[in-house]
Enzyme design. Sequence first.
Site, PDB file in Angstrom:
ATOM      1  CE  LYS A  97      -2.619   2.402   5.043  1.00 50.41           C
ATOM      2  NZ  LYS A  97      -2.596   1.620   3.764  1.00 50.41           N
ATOM      3  CB  SER A 128      -0.939   0.006   1.216  1.00 45.50           C
ATOM      4  OG  SER A 128      -0.198   0.130   2.416  1.00 45.50           O
TER       5      SER A 128
END
Length: 227
Positions: free
Chosen positions: A128, A57
């Site tokens: 993230k 991701s």
Amino acid sequence: MASDPAADADESTPAGDPAGVDSRPARRLLLEVGVGVLLLVLLRVFVIQSFHVPSGSMEPTIRPGDRVVVTKIGAGAVERGDVIVFDGTTTFAGGVSDPSVPRGRLGRALSAGASTVSIDLGEQDYLKRVVGVGGDTVSCTPDGGLVVNAEPAAEPWLAPGELPCETPFDVGVPPERLFVLGDNRSESADSRSHLGDPGGGMVPLDDVVGHVVWRYWPLARTGGLGD
């Protein structure tokens, strides 16, 4: 013949040790091991911790199988563009935290200490990039790109051809919260995926574990993130 007091003293066994075995080296070794374990726990709780990245991701910045070092010093001082690790147990994973384990930084400290001795407290960590902090307005369209506080946001970490978003959104970030995205937008389940959930996909500052500062595996790509 009179005995030699000095010789008698040399040949006597240590007091309290009828077997004649000096246990002091063993106690010293146990003490040194205990101090070493304590220092390791304190290091993980308050200073640094390593993490294995299982997903793509955050490609191309961080790839599956990478191992990174996270610093916990200044974990609450988060800026746009920072790559962070956070506890997403209740915000992203949809779980319920153990009521016996304190939330926030105290809970993270307990979790880090427990993991050092292989105790799993059930937390789920995510990695993230921060694109919005408390008070920001964050919006995005596939053609217009990411916009923060009405200003276009440069994103040099996106792979060539990667859209900044596939579905438009426009959100306000509450105080003490963060809006986070993965660099690999088409493969990242991030704040966008939880806009309709309680909390709107916003990560509490207290859930931040720390900042990613170094990649130490694989050796061919050892170093910083190159942002």
